[in-house]
Design a protein around this motif. Structure first.
Motif, PDB file in Angstrom:
ATOM      1  N   THR B 165     -20.152 -15.327  33.460  1.00 24.60           N
ATOM      2  CA  THR B 165     -20.689 -16.465  32.714  1.00 24.60           C
ATOM      3  C   THR B 165     -22.190 -16.298  32.493  1.00 24.60           C
ATOM      4  OG1 THR B 165     -18.976 -17.875  33.634  1.00 24.60           O
ATOM      5  CG2 THR B 165     -20.935 -18.982  32.771  1.00 24.60           C
ATOM      6  N   ALA B 166     -22.882 -15.842  33.512  1.00 27.77           N
ATOM      7  CA  ALA B 166     -24.327 -15.632  33.373  1.00 27.77           C
ATOM      8  C   ALA B 166     -24.629 -14.578  32.317  1.00 27.77           C
ATOM      9  CB  ALA B 166     -24.925 -15.231  34.717  1.00 27.77           C
ATOM     10  N   LYS B 167     -23.765 -13.578  32.227  1.00 28.22           N
ATOM     11  CA  LYS B 167     -23.984 -12.549  31.206  1.00 28.22           C
ATOM     12  C   LYS B 167     -23.775 -13.113  29.799  1.00 28.22           C
ATOM     13  CE  LYS B 167     -23.203  -8.430  34.028  1.00 28.22           C
ATOM     14  NZ  LYS B 167     -22.247  -7.373  34.453  1.00 28.22           N
ATOM     15  N   LEU B 168     -22.800 -13.993  29.650  1.00 28.33           N
ATOM     16  CA  LEU B 168     -22.623 -14.631  28.343  1.00 28.33           C
ATOM     17  C   LEU B 168     -23.831 -15.502  27.998  1.00 28.33           C
ATOM     18  CD1 LEU B 168     -18.854 -15.670  28.476  1.00 28.33           C
ATOM     19  CD2 LEU B 168     -19.893 -13.980  26.940  1.00 28.33           C
ATOM     20  N   LEU B 169     -24.340 -16.206  28.972  1.00 30.54           N
ATOM     21  CA  LEU B 169     -25.542 -17.029  28.737  1.00 30.54           C
ATOM     22  C   LEU B 169     -26.714 -16.142  28.321  1.00 30.54           C
ATOM     23  CD1 LEU B 169     -25.177 -19.443  31.782  1.00 30.54           C
ATOM     24  CD2 LEU B 169     -25.004 -20.107  29.384  1.00 30.54           C
ATOM     25  N   ARG B 170     -26.807 -14.992  28.923  1.00 30.63           N
ATOM     26  CA  ARG B 170     -27.893 -14.065  28.599  1.00 30.63           C
ATOM     27  C   ARG B 170     -27.678 -13.418  27.225  1.00 30.63           C
ATOM     28  NH1 ARG B 170     -27.580  -8.787  32.056  1.00 30.63           N
ATOM     29  NH2 ARG B 170     -25.935  -8.497  30.501  1.00 30.63           N
ATOM     30  N   ASP B 171     -26.468 -12.933  26.982  1.00 32.57           N
ATOM     31  CA  ASP B 171     -26.245 -12.104  25.799  1.00 32.57           C
ATOM     32  C   ASP B 171     -25.855 -12.906  24.561  1.00 32.57           C
ATOM     33  OD1 ASP B 171     -26.833  -9.957  27.442  1.00 32.57           O
ATOM     34  OD2 ASP B 171     -24.738  -9.582  27.938  1.00 32.57           O
ATOM     35  N   GLN B 172     -25.049 -13.926  24.744  1.00 36.49           N
ATOM     36  CA  GLN B 172     -24.627 -14.714  23.585  1.00 36.49           C
ATOM     37  C   GLN B 172     -25.604 -15.856  23.301  1.00 36.49           C
ATOM     38  OE1 GLN B 172     -21.853 -14.099  21.624  1.00 36.49           O
ATOM     39  NE2 GLN B 172     -21.738 -12.195  22.791  1.00 36.49           N
ATOM     40  N   ASP B 173     -26.020 -16.547  24.342  1.00 34.66           N
ATOM     41  CA  ASP B 173     -26.866 -17.732  24.162  1.00 34.66           C
ATOM     42  C   ASP B 173     -28.343 -17.388  24.281  1.00 34.66           C
ATOM     43  OD1 ASP B 173     -24.486 -19.088  23.972  1.00 34.66           O
ATOM     44  OD2 ASP B 173     -24.478 -19.717  26.060  1.00 34.66           O
ATOM     45  N   ARG B 174     -28.633 -16.168  24.708  1.00 36.17           N
ATOM     46  CA  ARG B 174     -29.995 -15.647  24.809  1.00 36.17           C
ATOM     47  C   ARG B 174     -30.883 -16.431  25.770  1.00 36.17           C
ATOM     48  NH1 ARG B 174     -30.406 -14.778  18.429  1.00 36.17           N
ATOM     49  NH2 ARG B 174     -28.395 -15.786  18.460  1.00 36.17           N
ATOM     50  N   ALA B 175     -30.299 -16.828  26.879  1.00 28.98           N
ATOM     51  CA  ALA B 175     -31.080 -17.427  27.957  1.00 28.98           C
ATOM     52  C   ALA B 175     -31.947 -16.360  28.603  1.00 28.98           C
ATOM     53  CB  ALA B 175     -30.145 -18.013  29.014  1.00 28.98           C
ATOM     54  N   ASP B 176     -33.146 -16.743  29.046  1.00 30.03           N
ATOM     55  CA  ASP B 176     -33.919 -15.792  29.863  1.00 30.03           C
ATOM     56  C   ASP B 176     -34.120 -16.295  31.287  1.00 30.03           C
ATOM     57  OD1 ASP B 176     -35.826 -17.628  29.012  1.00 30.03           O
ATOM     58  OD2 ASP B 176     -36.805 -16.222  27.664  1.00 30.03           O
ATOM     59  N   VAL B 177     -33.464 -17.370  31.614  1.00 29.30           N
ATOM     60  CA  VAL B 177     -33.420 -17.844  33.002  1.00 29.30           C
ATOM     61  C   VAL B 177     -32.112 -18.622  33.144  1.00 29.30           C
ATOM     62  CG1 VAL B 177     -34.831 -19.855  32.409  1.00 29.30           C
ATOM     63  CG2 VAL B 177     -34.629 -19.183  34.791  1.00 29.30           C
ATOM     64  N   ILE B 178     -31.528 -18.547  34.325  1.00 29.84           N
ATOM     65  CA  ILE B 178     -30.236 -19.193  34.586  1.00 29.84           C
ATOM     66  C   ILE B 178     -30.429 -20.282  35.639  1.00 29.84           C
ATOM     67  CG2 ILE B 178     -27.883 -18.832  35.494  1.00 29.84           C
ATOM     68  CD1 ILE B 178     -28.312 -17.367  32.870  1.00 29.84           C
ATOM     69  N   VAL B 179     -29.781 -21.425  35.441  1.00 24.23           N
ATOM     70  CA  VAL B 179     -29.734 -22.465  36.470  1.00 24.23           C
ATOM     71  C   VAL B 179     -28.296 -22.579  36.942  1.00 24.23           C
ATOM     72  CG1 VAL B 179     -30.240 -24.868  37.037  1.00 24.23           C
ATOM     73  CG2 VAL B 179     -31.581 -23.708  35.263  1.00 24.23           C
ATOM     74  N   MET B 180     -28.106 -22.555  38.236  1.00 23.71           N
ATOM     75  CA  MET B 180     -26.771 -22.760  38.779  1.00 23.71           C
ATOM     76  C   MET B 180     -26.479 -24.254  38.773  1.00 23.71           C
ATOM     77  SD  MET B 180     -26.418 -19.838  41.691  1.00 23.71           S
ATOM     78  CE  MET B 180     -27.256 -20.803  42.928  1.00 23.71           C
ATOM     79  N   GLY B 181     -25.419 -24.659  38.072  1.00 23.06           N
ATOM     80  CA  GLY B 181     -25.178 -26.072  37.819  1.00 23.06           C
ATOM     81  C   GLY B 181     -24.295 -26.751  38.838  1.00 23.06           C
ATOM     82  N   CYS B 182     -24.413 -26.361  40.079  1.00 24.51           N
ATOM     83  CA  CYS B 182     -23.651 -27.022  41.145  1.00 24.51           C
ATOM     84  C   CYS B 182     -24.278 -26.633  42.476  1.00 24.51           C
ATOM     85  CB  CYS B 182     -22.176 -26.595  41.125  1.00 24.51           C
ATOM     86  SG  CYS B 182     -21.195 -27.339  42.459  1.00 24.51           S
TER      87      CYS B 182
END
Lengths: 227, 227, 227, 227, 227, 227
Positions: B165-182
């Protein structure tokens, strides 16, 4: 222990550096990081225009480079967060700016924040920065007291203008939290807060308050991780 | 010394409370505040729908009221920040939510943050909250791993899904930082970060990291000042 | 026929429920749905703080559950739309909130809407809600009359303050449509509108006006469809 | 009774007008307003470019003027809401557009709406309109099926493309509610909804559903009040 | 006549300066301003990080100061618009940046613009800048070709990557106009445009195209007027 | 040479066309494009309501079609940019609107622009347009002088009201640049600017200033490319 947060006041006005250092008192924990406050003697007396911003951008990076080995994190103590992007490229340690931390702290204390600036000409620069952070919808307004950084040491005049300005932010712009938009205003926080009945965020306290945790966690930006 | 931050995990899953408590290790300073982590035994196993949010809103307020005398500040350790507005009405002490602090910390680490949610149905609630905070422009995207809170203890499956999921956020959504939502994802932070090469914010660490400074500064909201 | 819209005033002030019921007169169509207005006797006299919101969130869900079999749709008649997310999880019938419907109706009547609140401390909650709905750019401003719900029955004082406030929204904030930010203001709509020359939206009328069509169409949210 | 809502399909394709008329069935209440659906024989077969929009803007105003005496309200049944501002200047009766009502109804059914357009070249016009309404943050995305208005009568091809497009809106753009972006798609609503598992808003139903209440309330815009 | 626009390429790569100069051909009007293109030999080969931005901020201001007497206006020909705020403080002549002018020109050619960046690490800086300009809602997306400034002279590889990237901006991000996010891409404009079927804005052409009028009008900012 | 920019004042008030033509003086370059200013004799005396907008939308398209062979570009010289979307569908030549160009020019001269409108009822139309352009965050405010287009020839009254209004935009709304919101205000630019100390953008100058470059570059929209 050896952990140290370096708070860099990029101007050369010692009184401002002193005021910051005094404001750090509640954040000096026995087992917590040392908080060292330095001014930049080659910097201008205050960061009041774009030339000053450019000048200190380089100076701050140099100072960070010089102190990178003995510091665990850095705080840029000027409300324009000058050179923050460069600073984050210069070190792998956490770097926080007092404007960003002042505002994000304010956003946990109220829905609309107002900013007390020193000079009218600071405001467009601040508005651009708020826009770059995506926080424009939370800004109630920003108003200036019309005093330069070195003039802030005139206590009577400064306090009066700060209170008057904060009241306009509260009553005209409907702010429910105030951010002091200059590191040199630190000593006036309590009195402004009492006078207007709104929380008043001293931004260097906000930033160092956040840095204490950050240096323990050590999170890096993507670029810092890749470097 | 007597200062104590109470971290309230509003669900009843002890494993989550334990994971939070372990994540606090780097933030336990010798002279700093005690960090006490509690779960709510009357709470649901996980906060997974609006009924759970409503239920724990009241429970959290009760717990804060019960502990108001011996705590200097409170952290609500559920990524929906349930009952944060009520909590701030219940005590005059600082109250921070892990979602707000996770996101604002992320905004100091990257320009676009992505969120890893547990379930698809959490996402609209989170989006509404981000909107209420005015931070929508900074959100790259939010994606769910499709596991409930109690399922997070299945290490292999959870870690795999979090990394994907983090990779999709990085590659598809172009996030440059991830927040764990739980809050229940705490133990996976380091491994997800290493796998994706982006900073990963564990939100309870972010919130408690901020709370350490905040309890020393003691700033109150307008309503807290007026009460 | 058997179709019925249940309008739930979550406070216990009968005068408010009566005012709502009277405001429904133009919406009672011969072959249209029955419009039943109920107050919640266990609710507070007015929803004036976060504790009240939390309290009625649960009460509203209970009432919806109790009446789900004999009602085709529900309207939450409090301008904070308390518990609307929970309500939509509780029933598969349409649920509308008077704040959301008041505002979206206003957005078909003018470009910038102003809101008349009861109390200053309601405003941050409303602003968060507007943010969660993504409608902040359409808000001209919100101003309070400084009267609690039960004080709204004092006609002279209330009307004067509502008109003065609406004029400020028109002249200072440049609203071209006004939303009354409390179900208890219903009876004043016509007089405020005449006094200020702007359309004034009574939000329960707006919501029930929409609910008439919605109960015939029966559209469900994704979660309602999946449940 | 004499109340009548005039639904104006500004194109000349009778099949579209028929489809709209059939979609009105659930909204025809015994004691409710008559719902009359008319096409504009001088209009183009479909509103597919800016020339069409300009053309029907004038035609719609003429038709409203011609029917102002025997109608209580008007609905413009084209998803570009052509001439809505002029229409509101032409009559003192309520005028609703199906795009605005389709979207605001969708915003009560989900957090992010996706729009199924007929043609790619409709999308920039729709995006400008959404921007003018201030609702951009709620838009998940808009995608076209690549069929002109008159081609919509080819059931097999149209339904397949609508379902495929709705699935992209759901899976790629993460919409949780779909709006059909053309009045000519009305007959496909139920089947698309079943296929994708998201609520699908038929915008003429949404608009007429709102108009039923509005004609009873009779609220006017500021300009209508002043005229 | 003596009017001259100075186009400052702040990097030291002559090939880039040449490419810019050639791109100016259509804008050299007989009676129009002279368009002089200069590189900064002390600058880095390309502006690829924050250190470069800081470095050229000062260099650009120096060059403007040196040429202020014989130039009527200035264009900063680097897509980060480095030092634009300082430049506007340095001279009373018009100063335009190619990023701002590239984007605002694109906003007259399409509803959603996509940007082709050189490197991934340029993107956060550009996003901050777009945010500071308040134009985030018009951005479809930004994607990098993964080549540094000096690598842009490799025609085959660069063109292929630019076309591939532009197609992703068109098909995945749904841009309807493309902005080339580096002055060094000028020579590829026509070929990219033909390959993707969208307008492609060469930002230095956009900026100089605007500067021609601006030097005749001579409008100054508030600060320039007050200085 | 044969290049010609046609500036279309869509109203029939010759004095306005004359004022525009005079304002073009600084933009008439020896080797530059001819700048021809025409009024539309069938147009209304001023574009003051939606009926006027609809009327001139068609007239402008007709005029563009009639002159498409001998003009290289078109400027629509009415601050509502009436029919700009249709115009861009009518010709493959560049079409610029004075509202869009006035605002985007202002955004290069200050952070927050204020607009002087002729009539209060123009403002909602302008706000919708700004919203469609995504520039709402840059707007400080818009205020009307309360004079119709033909009344603008009363110099004393118009100038006084423009200055008073500009001062309110500066002092109350905190604009740092002013846009004149009507082509008929051209002759007052210099005097308003001197009186308020802010840059004042005459929008037809802004648009023609941009058109000079644009006709040389000849960039087309996606639809113009595909036609």
């Amino acid at each position: 222990m050896g952990e140290r947060i370096l708070v860099i006041n990029p101007n050369s006005t010692e009184k401002v550096t002193q005021g910051i250092a005094e404001a750090m008192a509640p954040l000096r924990l026995d087992g917590g990081p040392e908080i060292e406050c330095v001014g930049l003697e080659q910097g201008p007396p205050g960061i009041e225009n774009e030339g000053h911003v450019a000048q200190v951008t380089t100076l701050i990076a140099e100072r960070i480079r010089a102190r990178d080995n003995d510091c665990a994190g850095f705080v840029i103590a000027c409300y324009s967060d000058p050179g923050i992007a460069l600073a984050r490229e210069t070190t792998k340690k956490p770097v926080l700016g007092i404007a960003e931390c002042g505002m994000l702290t304010a956003m946990t204390l109220g829905q609309k924040f107002g900013v007390i600036a020193i000079l009218d000409r600071s405001i467009p620069r601040h508005l651009r920065y708020i826009g770059s952070l995506g926080w424009t919808d939370r800004l109630a307004g920003e108003r200036a007291i019309g005093l330069g950084v070195t003039e802030l040491s005139d206590e009577g005049r400064t306090l009066t203008r700060m209170i008057d300005t904060a009241k306009l932010l509260r009553d005209q712009d409907r702010a429910d939290v105030i951010v002091m938009g200059c590191a040199g205003m630190a000593r006036y926080r309590d009195r402004v807060e009492q006078a207007v009945g709104l929380p008043v965020v001293e931004p260097t306290q906000a930033a160092v308050g956040m840095a204490i945790g950050r240096v323990r966690l050590g999170w890096r930006t993507r670029a810092q991780m890749a470097a």
